[in-house]
Scaffold this motif. Structure first.
Motif, mmCIF file in Angstrom:
data_model
loop_
_atom_site.group_PDB
_atom_site.id
_atom_site.type_symbol
_atom_site.label_atom_id
_atom_site.label_comp_id
_atom_site.label_asym_id
_atom_site.label_seq_id
_atom_site.Cartn_x
_atom_site.Cartn_y
_atom_site.Cartn_z
ATOM 1 N N PHE A 70 -11.841 -6.634 0.848
ATOM 2 C CA PHE A 70 -11.927 -5.591 -0.167
ATOM 3 C C PHE A 70 -10.531 -5.081 -0.484
ATOM 4 C CE2 PHE A 70 -13.076 -3.703 3.949
ATOM 5 C CZ PHE A 70 -12.178 -2.669 4.070
ATOM 6 N N THR A 71 -10.283 -4.908 -1.773
ATOM 7 C CA THR A 71 -8.967 -4.493 -2.239
ATOM 8 C C THR A 71 -8.832 -2.980 -2.166
ATOM 9 O OG1 THR A 71 -9.724 -4.385 -4.541
ATOM 10 C CG2 THR A 71 -8.799 -6.476 -3.769
ATOM 11 N N LEU A 72 -7.593 -2.532 -1.992
ATOM 12 C CA LEU A 72 -7.303 -1.105 -1.855
ATOM 13 C C LEU A 72 -6.495 -0.577 -3.027
ATOM 14 C CD1 LEU A 72 -6.393 -1.179 1.942
ATOM 15 C CD2 LEU A 72 -8.559 -0.471 0.923
ATOM 16 N N THR A 73 -6.513 -1.314 -4.130
ATOM 17 C CA THR A 73 -5.812 -0.854 -5.325
ATOM 18 C C THR A 73 -6.675 0.168 -6.071
ATOM 19 O OG1 THR A 73 -6.690 -2.743 -6.544
ATOM 20 C CG2 THR A 73 -4.492 -2.969 -5.590
ATOM 21 N N CYS A 77 0.834 -1.197 0.000
ATOM 22 C CA CYS A 77 0.000 0.000 0.000
ATOM 23 C C CYS A 77 0.873 1.253 0.000
ATOM 24 C CB CYS A 77 -0.921 -0.014 1.213
ATOM 25 S SG CYS A 77 -2.313 1.132 1.132
ATOM 26 N N ALA A 78 1.955 1.242 0.782
ATOM 27 C CA ALA A 78 2.857 2.388 0.848
ATOM 28 C C ALA A 78 3.501 2.658 -0.513
ATOM 29 C CB ALA A 78 3.933 2.149 1.899
ATOM 30 N N ARG A 79 3.792 1.598 -1.246
ATOM 31 C CA ARG A 79 4.430 1.758 -2.554
ATOM 32 C C ARG A 79 3.503 2.377 -3.597
ATOM 33 N NH1 ARG A 79 7.605 -4.086 -2.671
ATOM 34 N NH2 ARG A 79 9.481 -3.375 -1.547
ATOM 35 N N GLN A 80 2.205 2.193 -3.417
ATOM 36 C CA GLN A 80 1.281 2.723 -4.422
ATOM 37 C C GLN A 80 0.745 4.107 -4.057
ATOM 38 O OE1 GLN A 80 -2.069 -0.005 -4.600
ATOM 39 N NE2 GLN A 80 -3.325 1.364 -3.363
ATOM 40 N N VAL A 81 0.993 4.554 -2.803
ATOM 41 C CA VAL A 81 0.461 5.840 -2.352
ATOM 42 C C VAL A 81 1.518 6.931 -2.491
ATOM 43 C CG1 VAL A 81 -0.443 7.115 -0.375
ATOM 44 C CG2 VAL A 81 -1.152 4.749 -0.755
ATOM 45 N N PRO A 82 1.206 8.007 -3.189
ATOM 46 C CA PRO A 82 2.155 9.116 -3.302
ATOM 47 C C PRO A 82 2.490 9.723 -1.941
ATOM 48 C CG PRO A 82 0.357 9.342 -4.896
ATOM 49 C CD PRO A 82 -0.034 8.248 -3.961
ATOM 50 N N GLY A 83 3.742 10.136 -1.766
ATOM 51 C CA GLY A 83 4.160 10.800 -0.540
ATOM 52 C C GLY A 83 4.576 9.866 0.574
ATOM 53 N N MET A 84 4.677 8.568 0.280
ATOM 54 C CA MET A 84 5.030 7.591 1.313
ATOM 55 C C MET A 84 6.497 7.157 1.230
ATOM 56 S SD MET A 84 2.733 6.683 3.542
ATOM 57 C CE MET A 84 1.066 7.283 3.834
ATOM 58 N N GLU A 85 7.325 7.955 0.583
ATOM 59 C CA GLU A 85 8.728 7.577 0.406
ATOM 60 C C GLU A 85 9.455 7.379 1.731
ATOM 61 O OE1 GLU A 85 7.255 10.138 -1.008
ATOM 62 O OE2 GLU A 85 7.110 9.517 -3.123
ATOM 63 N N LYS A 86 9.013 8.075 2.782
ATOM 64 C CA LYS A 86 9.676 7.973 4.078
ATOM 65 C C LYS A 86 9.006 6.955 5.009
ATOM 66 C CE LYS A 86 11.506 12.690 4.036
ATOM 67 N NZ LYS A 86 11.587 13.994 4.764
ATOM 68 N N HIS A 87 8.125 6.173 4.476
ATOM 69 C CA HIS A 87 7.471 5.145 5.289
ATOM 70 C C HIS A 87 8.530 4.246 5.907
ATOM 71 C CE1 HIS A 87 5.120 1.638 6.433
ATOM 72 N NE2 HIS A 87 4.001 2.295 6.186
ATOM 73 N N PRO A 88 8.466 4.001 7.223
ATOM 74 C CA PRO A 88 9.539 3.248 7.898
ATOM 75 C C PRO A 88 9.788 1.855 7.321
ATOM 76 C CG PRO A 88 7.603 3.488 9.304
ATOM 77 C CD PRO A 88 7.433 4.429 8.166
ATOM 78 N N LEU A 89 8.761 1.182 6.835
ATOM 79 C CA LEU A 89 8.960 -0.159 6.296
ATOM 80 C C LEU A 89 9.621 -0.138 4.928
ATOM 81 C CD1 LEU A 89 5.714 -2.100 7.331
ATOM 82 C CD2 LEU A 89 7.985 -2.151 8.375
ATOM 83 N N LEU A 90 9.427 0.931 4.174
ATOM 84 C CA LEU A 90 10.071 1.025 2.864
ATOM 85 C C LEU A 90 11.571 1.224 2.993
ATOM 86 C CD1 LEU A 90 7.578 3.197 0.755
ATOM 87 C CD2 LEU A 90 7.795 0.706 0.876
ATOM 88 N N ASN A 91 11.987 1.736 4.138
ATOM 89 C CA ASN A 91 13.410 1.978 4.365
ATOM 90 C C ASN A 91 14.039 0.913 5.255
ATOM 91 O OD1 ASN A 91 13.625 4.656 3.015
ATOM 92 N ND2 ASN A 91 12.115 5.232 4.546
ATOM 93 N N SER A 92 13.310 -0.149 5.490
ATOM 94 C CA SER A 92 13.825 -1.225 6.326
ATOM 95 C C SER A 92 14.656 -2.205 5.507
ATOM 96 C CB SER A 92 12.664 -1.973 6.992
ATOM 97 O OG SER A 92 13.126 -3.114 7.670
ATOM 98 N N LYS A 93 15.780 -2.626 6.075
ATOM 99 C CA LYS A 93 16.645 -3.594 5.398
ATOM 100 C C LYS A 93 16.028 -4.994 5.387
ATOM 101 C CE LYS A 93 20.909 -1.144 6.628
ATOM 102 N NZ LYS A 93 22.226 -1.236 7.339
#
Length: 217
Positions: free
Chosen positions: A175-178, A70-86
Motif C-alpha cells: 500500500f502506498t503512502l502518498t 516519505c520524509a520529503r513529503q511530510v511537513p516538519g521533517m526538515e531535520k530528519h537525519p537521513l535528509l541531512n546525510s551526505k
C-alpha cells in the motif's frame, strides 16, 4: 541507520494491536545495513483459537529510500537525519509504499488426525484436496489482481510414508503512502491498512476451517 518514520509506524501498529487485545508471540524489529532495509515481524499464536491454522506471521518491510521519500513529503521533517546525510542521493524520488507479507501456517495435524487418515498417498491426497478447496474460495478475500498469493509446502516422512509437514499460505500486499497531508494522516492510514489485513486474515482462517469441514462431510 535511523528510521524515525518507520519507528512511528511500529509504535502505531503495537498500539493498535494492544487496543484490539491481540498479544503476539513476538515483535521483532530488524535492520539489514547491507541492503539499507528494516522491517517489523509479528507472530500471532492461534493454537488456542483455531484447529486449522496454528499461527499467522505478518512482516512489514521498509528501506532507506522509502524513509527518505516519505520524509520529503511530510511537513516538519526538515531535520530528519537521513535528509541531512551526505550519503543520500538528492535524485531519490520514489513513491513511498509499505510491503506486507502475511503467512498463515496451517495445522497439518488437522488432516493427519481427522477420520483416521493414514498411509502415504491418502495423507498427501487429503492435504492437496484441502489446499485446492481453499484456493477455490481465497480470491473472495485475496483478489489476485492486486494481491499475490502462493503456497509453501514441505514433505516429510514417518513409518507410514510421506506427508506434508509444512503447509503455509503466503500473501503479499503493498500500500502506498502518498497523498497524505502529514504524519498523523499517514499513521491513521497505516492503522486502516492494518485493520484490513487483520480482517482478511480472519477470513482466510474461516475459509481454511470451513474447507476442511467440507472435506470431512
Amino acid at each position: 541507520m535511523s528510521y524515525p518514520i518507520f519507528n512511528t509506524f511500529v509504535n502505531r501498529i503495537k498500539s493498535d494491536l494492544l487496543k484490539k487485545n491481540i498479544t503476539p508471540n513476538h515483535y521483532t524489529v530488524w535492520e539489514d545495513t547491507e541492503i539499507n532495509a528494516t522491517g517489523l515481524e509479528i507472530n500471532i499464536d492461534l493454537s488456542e483459537s483455531s484447529n486449522c491454522v496454528s499461527d499467522v506471521t505478518i512482516n512489514f518491510d521498509w528501506d532507506k529510500f522509502r524513509e527518505v521519500s516519505c520524509a520529503r513529503q511530510v511537513p516538519g521533517m526538515e531535520k530528519h537525519p537521513l535528509l541531512n546525510s551526505k550519503n543520500i542521493d538528492d535524485s531519490i524520488d520514489i513513491h513511498p509504499s509499505m510491503d506486507v507479507e502475511v503467512t498463515w501456517n496451517l495445522n497439518q495435524h488437522a488432516i493427519l488426525l481427522d477420520h483416521g487418515v493414514s498411509g502415504d498417498q491418502n495423507r498427501l491426497d487429503r492435504a492437496t484436496a484441502w489446499m485446492d478447496a481453499i484456493n477455490k474460495r481465497i480470491n473472495e478475500v485475496l483478489p489476485a489482481d492486486y494481491i499475490i498469493s502462493r503456497w509453501h509446502i514441505e514433505v516429510d516422512g514417518d513409518h507410514e510414508g510421506r506427508y506434508l509437514s509444512t503447509m503455509s499460505l503466503i500473501s503479499y500486499f503493498q500500500f502506498t503512502l502518498t497523498n497524505q497531508g502529514d504524519l498523523t494522516e499517514i499513521l491513521d492510514f497505516v492503522s486502516k491498512r492494518l485493520q484490513l489485513i487483520l480482517v482478511r486474515s480472519n477470513r482466510v482462517i474461516q475459509i481454511a476451517e470451513s474447507s476442511l469441514k467440507t472435506l470431512a462431510a
